[in-house]
Design a protein around this motif. Structure first.
Motif, PDB file in Angstrom:
ATOM      1  N   ALA A  63     -29.210   3.246  16.500  1.00 54.14           N
ATOM      2  CA  ALA A  63     -28.142   4.177  16.873  1.00 54.14           C
ATOM      3  C   ALA A  63     -26.877   3.418  17.275  1.00 54.14           C
ATOM      4  N   GLY A  64     -27.037   2.141  17.663  1.00 51.27           N
ATOM      5  CA  GLY A  64     -25.869   1.347  18.001  1.00 51.27           C
ATOM      6  C   GLY A  64     -25.897   0.663  19.357  1.00 51.27           C
ATOM      7  N   ALA A  65     -27.035   0.702  20.053  1.00 45.60           N
ATOM      8  CA  ALA A  65     -27.125   0.025  21.351  1.00 45.60           C
ATOM      9  C   ALA A  65     -27.045  -1.484  21.155  1.00 45.60           C
ATOM     10  N   ASN A  66     -26.366  -2.153  22.090  1.00 47.81           N
ATOM     11  CA  ASN A  66     -26.259  -3.613  22.040  1.00 47.81           C
ATOM     12  C   ASN A  66     -27.428  -4.295  22.725  1.00 47.81           C
ATOM     13  N   ASP A  67     -27.927  -3.655  23.787  1.00 52.56           N
ATOM     14  CA  ASP A  67     -28.916  -4.305  24.629  1.00 52.56           C
ATOM     15  C   ASP A  67     -29.759  -3.246  25.335  1.00 52.56           C
ATOM     16  N   PHE A  68     -30.728  -3.700  26.119  1.00 49.29           N
ATOM     17  CA  PHE A  68     -31.653  -2.790  26.785  1.00 49.29           C
ATOM     18  C   PHE A  68     -31.713  -3.097  28.268  1.00 49.29           C
ATOM     19  N   LEU A  69     -32.071  -2.081  29.017  1.00 51.36           N
ATOM     20  CA  LEU A  69     -32.208  -2.181  30.459  1.00 51.36           C
ATOM     21  C   LEU A  69     -33.475  -1.426  30.820  1.00 51.36           C
ATOM     22  N   LEU A  70     -34.360  -2.077  31.576  1.00 53.60           N
ATOM     23  CA  LEU A  70     -35.606  -1.420  31.976  1.00 53.60           C
ATOM     24  C   LEU A  70     -35.413  -0.637  33.263  1.00 53.60           C
ATOM     25  N   LYS A  71     -35.986   0.570  33.298  1.00 50.18           N
ATOM     26  CA  LYS A  71     -35.997   1.402  34.503  1.00 50.18           C
ATOM     27  C   LYS A  71     -37.370   1.283  35.125  1.00 50.18           C
ATOM     28  N   PRO A  72     -37.491   1.338  36.394  1.00 53.16           N
ATOM     29  CA  PRO A  72     -36.403   1.508  37.357  1.00 53.16           C
ATOM     30  C   PRO A  72     -35.685   0.186  37.574  1.00 53.16           C
ATOM     31  N   PHE A  73     -34.364   0.281  37.752  1.00 54.11           N
ATOM     32  CA  PHE A  73     -33.610  -0.923  38.055  1.00 54.11           C
ATOM     33  C   PHE A  73     -33.266  -0.929  39.539  1.00 54.11           C
ATOM     34  N   ASP A  74     -32.921  -2.107  40.027  1.00 53.49           N
ATOM     35  CA  ASP A  74     -32.563  -2.242  41.438  1.00 53.49           C
ATOM     36  C   ASP A  74     -31.311  -3.112  41.556  1.00 53.49           C
ATOM     37  N   ARG A  75     -30.908  -3.390  42.774  1.00 54.46           N
ATOM     38  CA  ARG A  75     -29.695  -4.176  43.027  1.00 54.46           C
ATOM     39  C   ARG A  75     -29.755  -5.544  42.347  1.00 54.46           C
ATOM     40  N   LYS A  76     -30.884  -6.227  42.472  1.00 52.50           N
ATOM     41  CA  LYS A  76     -31.017  -7.567  41.900  1.00 52.50           C
ATOM     42  C   LYS A  76     -30.844  -7.543  40.384  1.00 52.50           C
ATOM     43  N   ILE A  77     -31.487  -6.606  39.727  1.00 53.69           N
ATOM     44  CA  ILE A  77     -31.400  -6.505  38.266  1.00 53.69           C
ATOM     45  C   ILE A  77     -29.965  -6.194  37.840  1.00 53.69           C
ATOM     46  N   LEU A  78     -29.363  -5.171  38.443  1.00 45.76           N
ATOM     47  CA  LEU A  78     -28.004  -4.785  38.051  1.00 45.76           C
ATOM     48  C   LEU A  78     -27.003  -5.903  38.337  1.00 45.76           C
ATOM     49  N   THR A  79     -27.152  -6.564  39.467  1.00 49.39           N
ATOM     50  CA  THR A  79     -26.242  -7.650  39.810  1.00 49.39           C
ATOM     51  C   THR A  79     -26.398  -8.809  38.831  1.00 49.39           C
ATOM     52  N   THR A  80     -27.634  -9.156  38.497  1.00 46.83           N
ATOM     53  CA  THR A  80     -27.894 -10.248  37.562  1.00 46.83           C
ATOM     54  C   THR A  80     -27.286  -9.960  36.190  1.00 46.83           C
ATOM     55  N   ASP A  88     -27.047   9.535  32.640  1.00 46.44           N
ATOM     56  CA  ASP A  88     -28.447   9.710  33.045  1.00 46.44           C
ATOM     57  C   ASP A  88     -28.585  11.091  33.667  1.00 46.44           C
ATOM     58  N   GLY A  89     -29.671  11.778  33.362  1.00 45.25           N
ATOM     59  CA  GLY A  89     -29.900  13.118  33.883  1.00 45.25           C
ATOM     60  C   GLY A  89     -30.261  13.157  35.360  1.00 45.25           C
ATOM     61  N   SER A  90     -30.587  12.005  35.935  1.00 50.07           N
ATOM     62  CA  SER A  90     -30.996  11.947  37.344  1.00 50.07           C
ATOM     63  C   SER A  90     -29.799  11.654  38.245  1.00 50.07           C
ATOM     64  N   ASP A  91     -29.536  12.586  39.168  1.00 51.42           N
ATOM     65  CA  ASP A  91     -28.457  12.386  40.138  1.00 51.42           C
ATOM     66  C   ASP A  91     -28.697  11.127  40.972  1.00 51.42           C
ATOM     67  N   ILE A  92     -29.952  10.887  41.332  1.00 50.71           N
ATOM     68  CA  ILE A  92     -30.293   9.745  42.180  1.00 50.71           C
ATOM     69  C   ILE A  92     -30.031   8.430  41.445  1.00 50.71           C
ATOM     70  N   VAL A  93     -30.451   8.345  40.192  1.00 49.16           N
ATOM     71  CA  VAL A  93     -30.223   7.124  39.412  1.00 49.16           C
ATOM     72  C   VAL A  93     -28.728   6.850  39.291  1.00 49.16           C
ATOM     73  N   ARG A  94     -27.961   7.896  39.005  1.00 46.90           N
ATOM     74  CA  ARG A  94     -26.504   7.722  38.872  1.00 46.90           C
ATOM     75  C   ARG A  94     -25.884   7.289  40.199  1.00 46.90           C
ATOM     76  N   LYS A  95     -26.318   7.917  41.288  1.00 49.30           N
ATOM     77  CA  LYS A  95     -25.754   7.611  42.608  1.00 49.30           C
ATOM     78  C   LYS A  95     -26.056   6.162  43.011  1.00 49.30           C
ATOM     79  N   VAL A  96     -27.305   5.739  42.854  1.00 50.48           N
ATOM     80  CA  VAL A  96     -27.699   4.375  43.207  1.00 50.48           C
ATOM     81  C   VAL A  96     -26.979   3.363  42.307  1.00 50.48           C
ATOM     82  N   GLY A  97     -26.982   3.634  41.008  1.00 49.88           N
ATOM     83  CA  GLY A  97     -26.297   2.742  40.068  1.00 49.88           C
ATOM     84  C   GLY A  97     -24.818   2.634  40.374  1.00 49.88           C
TER      85      GLY A  97
END
Length: 120
Positions: free
Chosen positions: A94-111, A8-17
């Motif tokens: 292109a080969g993606a298996n699944d999708f993730l909606l942004k913005p994501f948060d702790r609950k989404i990533l944990t789930t 991801d081009g965003s430092d903040i998104v990478r750091k939080v993730g």
């Protein structure tokens, strides 16, 4: 330990993730560009990737990872800002298996990822 890469081009998104995903047991790698992500994949392929749709070269990155030896085994999440069918289909082709909606948060990533952190 499962390796997960956030491209991801965003430092903040990478750091939080990275913070959230590290806490649930992943070894998290980061890449700020598609080129950097591909280079890291060529050195050590992650088990899971989160690729931001807004990243320049995101679709090429997915296709190039799929072309690597063992690249088909990587679970790739294409991260989109809205459920746009056209964008999602391009990611799927292109080969993606699944999708993730942004913005994501702790609950989404944990789930989504908690059960995958321990699955080896």
């Amino acid at each position: 330990m499962q390796r997960l890469m956030i491209a991801d081009g965003s430092d903040i998104v990478r750091k939080v993730g990275k913070k959230i995903l590290s806490e649930i047991g992943f070894l998290v790698l980061e890449a700020g560009t598609a080129r950097e992500a591909l280079q890291r994949c060529q050195n050590e392929l992650p088990n899971i990737m989160i690729v931001d749709a807004g990243l320049d070269g995101a679709l090429d990155l997915i296709a190039n990872v799929r072309a690597l030896p063992e690249g088909k085994s990587v679970r790739i999440y294409y991260c989109v800002i809205e459920a746009d069918l056209k964008v999602m289909m391009l990611g799927k082709r292109a080969g993606a298996n699944d999708f993730l909606l942004k913005p994501f948060d702790r609950k989404i990533l944990t789930t989504i990822f908690a059960d995958k952190a321990i699955a080896a």
